[in-house]
Design a protein around this motif. Structure first.
Motif, short mmCIF file in Angstrom:
data_model
loop_
_atom_site.label_atom_id
_atom_site.label_comp_id
_atom_site.label_asym_id
_atom_site.label_seq_id
_atom_site.Cartn_x
_atom_site.Cartn_y
_atom_site.Cartn_z
N ASN A 1 -19.08 5.03 -16.05
CA ASN A 1 -19.46 5.15 -17.46
C ASN A 1 -18.52 6.14 -18.13
OD1 ASN A 1 -21.57 3.42 -17.01
ND2 ASN A 1 -23.17 4.90 -17.43
N ARG A 2 -18.35 6.00 -19.42
CA ARG A 2 -17.47 6.91 -20.15
C ARG A 2 -18.06 7.26 -21.52
NH1 ARG A 2 -15.76 7.39 -15.82
NH2 ARG A 2 -13.58 7.35 -15.09
N LEU A 3 -17.72 8.46 -21.98
CA LEU A 3 -18.03 8.90 -23.33
C LEU A 3 -16.82 8.56 -24.19
CD1 LEU A 3 -19.90 10.43 -25.32
CD2 LEU A 3 -18.69 12.52 -24.65
N LEU A 4 -17.01 7.70 -25.16
CA LEU A 4 -15.91 7.28 -26.03
C LEU A 4 -15.99 8.00 -27.36
CD1 LEU A 4 -16.06 3.38 -25.54
CD2 LEU A 4 -14.91 5.10 -24.11
N ARG B 1 -20.26 -1.70 -15.64
CA ARG B 1 -20.76 -2.05 -14.31
C ARG B 1 -19.91 -3.18 -13.74
NH1 ARG B 1 -22.67 2.02 -15.01
NH2 ARG B 1 -24.85 2.71 -14.99
N GLN B 2 -19.74 -3.17 -12.40
CA GLN B 2 -19.01 -4.25 -11.75
C GLN B 2 -19.77 -5.56 -11.89
OE1 GLN B 2 -16.04 -4.20 -10.52
NE2 GLN B 2 -15.64 -2.00 -10.64
N THR C 1 -22.77 -7.92 -13.73
CA THR C 1 -23.22 -8.04 -15.12
C THR C 1 -24.72 -7.90 -15.28
OG1 THR C 1 -23.40 -10.45 -14.90
CG2 THR C 1 -21.30 -9.56 -15.70
N ASP C 2 -25.51 -7.91 -14.19
CA ASP C 2 -26.97 -7.92 -14.38
C ASP C 2 -27.47 -6.64 -15.04
OD1 ASP C 2 -26.57 -6.34 -12.15
OD2 ASP C 2 -28.32 -7.11 -11.08
N GLN C 3 -26.82 -5.50 -14.76
CA GLN C 3 -27.26 -4.27 -15.40
C GLN C 3 -26.81 -4.20 -16.86
OE1 GLN C 3 -25.67 -1.88 -12.15
NE2 GLN C 3 -27.70 -1.04 -11.80
N ILE C 4 -25.69 -4.84 -17.18
CA ILE C 4 -25.30 -4.95 -18.58
C ILE C 4 -26.29 -5.86 -19.31
CG2 ILE C 4 -23.49 -5.78 -20.13
CD1 ILE C 4 -22.73 -3.24 -18.64
N GLN C 5 -26.66 -6.96 -18.66
CA GLN C 5 -27.71 -7.83 -19.24
C GLN C 5 -29.01 -7.06 -19.42
OE1 GLN C 5 -26.88 -10.88 -16.03
NE2 GLN C 5 -27.75 -12.21 -17.60
N GLY C 6 -29.41 -6.29 -18.39
CA GLY C 6 -30.65 -5.54 -18.45
C GLY C 6 -30.67 -4.58 -19.62
N GLU C 7 -29.56 -3.86 -19.81
CA GLU C 7 -29.48 -2.89 -20.91
C GLU C 7 -29.58 -3.60 -22.26
OE1 GLU C 7 -29.30 0.88 -22.53
OE2 GLU C 7 -29.23 0.44 -20.38
N LEU C 8 -28.81 -4.67 -22.41
CA LEU C 8 -28.75 -5.34 -23.71
C LEU C 8 -30.03 -6.09 -24.02
CD1 LEU C 8 -26.97 -5.91 -26.15
CD2 LEU C 8 -26.17 -7.97 -24.98
N PHE C 9 -30.57 -6.85 -23.06
CA PHE C 9 -31.77 -7.63 -23.35
C PHE C 9 -33.01 -6.74 -23.45
CE2 PHE C 9 -29.08 -11.18 -22.14
CZ PHE C 9 -29.45 -12.13 -23.08
N SER C 10 -33.04 -5.61 -22.76
CA SER C 10 -34.14 -4.66 -22.96
C SER C 10 -34.10 -4.12 -24.38
CB SER C 10 -34.03 -3.50 -21.96
OG SER C 10 -34.28 -3.94 -20.64
N PHE C 11 -32.89 -3.84 -24.87
CA PHE C 11 -32.75 -3.38 -26.25
C PHE C 11 -33.24 -4.45 -27.23
CE2 PHE C 11 -30.26 -3.21 -30.18
CZ PHE C 11 -30.55 -1.92 -30.61
N LYS D 1 -13.99 -7.34 -19.21
CA LYS D 1 -15.33 -7.03 -18.73
C LYS D 1 -16.23 -6.66 -19.90
CE LYS D 1 -16.19 -6.83 -14.19
NZ LYS D 1 -17.41 -7.36 -13.57
N PRO D 2 -17.47 -7.17 -19.92
CA PRO D 2 -18.41 -6.75 -20.97
C PRO D 2 -18.93 -5.34 -20.71
CG PRO D 2 -19.50 -8.24 -19.44
CD PRO D 2 -18.06 -8.18 -19.03
N VAL D 3 -19.07 -4.56 -21.75
CA VAL D 3 -19.63 -3.21 -21.67
C VAL D 3 -20.64 -3.07 -22.79
CG1 VAL D 3 -17.63 -2.14 -20.58
CG2 VAL D 3 -17.76 -2.26 -23.08
#
Length: 411
Positions: free
Chosen positions: A145-148, A161-162, A164-174, A216-218
């Motif tokens: 993770n990075r602070l941009l 994340r390597q 995508t399920d955790q990217i999905q989890g973050e976005l769909f939870s939101f 990669k999606p972030v």
């Protein structure tokens, strides 16, 4: 594996300075020990001794307005005396705390922190799609993770994340949180790492050092400084934990109302990395429920609880339900006070049976360029979500049968 929470107890670690370069990431910075278990702590980012010359951000650090920071004349002018009492930190009269037996009263609803609005979310999406990243540094959680920092000084926590399920989890939870009308999740949006894109070109070398892959999606989440750790309310800590109508006098009603939403939200998503983290780690540390809640922070200016890091929701957490469902149910089964708007939203989703379709529509509307880089929510996960919505509503019905106005009158 549930992370083992090793947060500091002393008061200095619980107060976050306001200057961006001195900010400490609450429940965001972790490492892995030799056994592969994530150990969490509050760790300061690199600070600078000289004053910052960064121009003021286009998005204020906390752009929502405190509803209870008004001056005394403003409070005195409020027509609803119960709301005014809450804003002054006083307890309203008992009848105004609840309505319908199990729902927070209108005075409490009116006094809740405004949180993050739909307009702010839309503005954040537009901003991240048109503004270049000029700085990229470690922070905001796991190693990659990075602070941009964007061109105007606005900061963002970027989740990489390597898988995508955790990217999905973050976005769909939101997205689910916004379907329910929750305003406790900081604005988040999807982006794609492409150093050939002018938005990423200035940090190309940092992308390489971070070992980020192209295309990669972030998830970019608006950074909110000055947050403080949030503790679990006393009513929900001990072995006799519960939040029922007779318990609303024992605590800050504005905090408890937000916690009632948090319990529902984390049950729906099967979030492993918040209160379940504390519950699970009690087997090694009996004081875990007295420690700050994992991945939860409080804005000291508004009282808003900010639900951080929801990446385990809806996917990873669902895979581990057989092992951890008992922990998820511990709080839901003892919750009998709810926000009426949240329950109304759940009843609409349950009645129409279209939560999957509505999440997919929200995803395509919010992230029109993302359909080729990030999958939607799997059909099986939508089915599990519908089942969990039904369980929450069943709990609401049990509480209405016990505490509802009709039950009290008939008694």
């Amino acid at each position: 594996m549930i992370p083992l929470c090793l947060l500091p107890r002393h008061a200095d670690a619980a107060i976050l300075p306001r200057r961006l370069h001195d900010v400490m990431a609450v429940n965001h910075v972790g490492r892995e020990d030799d056994e592969g278990r994530r150990q969490w702590r509050v760790t300061p980012n690199r600070s600078e001794d000289t004053p910052s010359t960064t121009p003021p951000p286009r998005f204020p650090s906390v752009s929502f307005v405190s509803q209870f920071a008004a001056s005394a004349p403003v409070l005195a002018s409020l027509s609803n005396s119960s709301v005014a009492a809450i804003l002054r930190g006083e307890s309203p009269a008992a009848p105004s705390r609840l309505r319908g037996g199990i729902y927070w009263g209108q005075a409490v609803e009116d006094a809740l922190p405004a949180g993050f609005s739909d307009d702010e979310v839309d503005s954040w999406r537009r901003f991240t799609r048109t503004t270049a990243v000029v700085k990229m540094e470690e922070g905001c959680g796991r190693m990659q993770n990075r602070l941009l920092t964007f061109a105007d000084g606005t900061a963002s926590c970027c989740r990489y994340r390597q898988n995508t399920d955790q990217i999905q989890g973050e976005l769909f939870s939101f997205l689910l949180g916004h379907l329910l009308g929750l305003r406790n999740l900081a604005p988040s949006t999807l982006s794609v790492v492409r150093t050939r894109d002018p938005r990423w070109g200035q940090v190309r070398e940092h992308v390489t050092v971070a070992e980020w892959a192209e295309d990669k999606p972030v998830v970019l989440t608006r950074f909110v400084p000055s947050l403080q750790p949030a503790h679990i309310p006393k009513a929900l800590r001990g072995p006799n934990r519960r939040l029922h109508p007779p318990d609303v006098d024992a605590g800050d009603v504005l905090e408890l109302a937000q916690w009632s939403d948090l319990v529902v939200f984390d049950y729906l998503t099967a979030n492993l990395d918040r209160v379940v983290n504390n519950l699970y780690n009690q087997q090694w540390n009996q004081g875990m429920m007295d420690a700050p809640a994992h991945n939860l922070a409080r804005d000291p200016d508004t009282g808003l609880l900010v639900f951080l890091d929801n990446e385990s929701g809806l996917l990873h957490g669902y895979r581990l339900l057989r092992k951890y469902e008992s922990y998820h149910r511990l709080l839901l089964d003892q919750l009998c006070v709810f926000r009426k708007p949240t329950v109304d939203a759940l009843r609409s989703l349950h009645r129409d049976g279209d939560v999957g379709a509505r999440l997919h529509e929200a995803f395509l509307a919010a992230e029109p360029q993302a359909r080729d880089v990030l999958p939607g929510l799997p059909t099986h996960n939508v089915k599990v979500l519908r089942e969990r919505i039904a369980r929450v509503l069943a709990q609401v019905e049990l509480c209405e049968a016990r505490y509802g106005d009709r039950t009290r009158r008939s008694a």
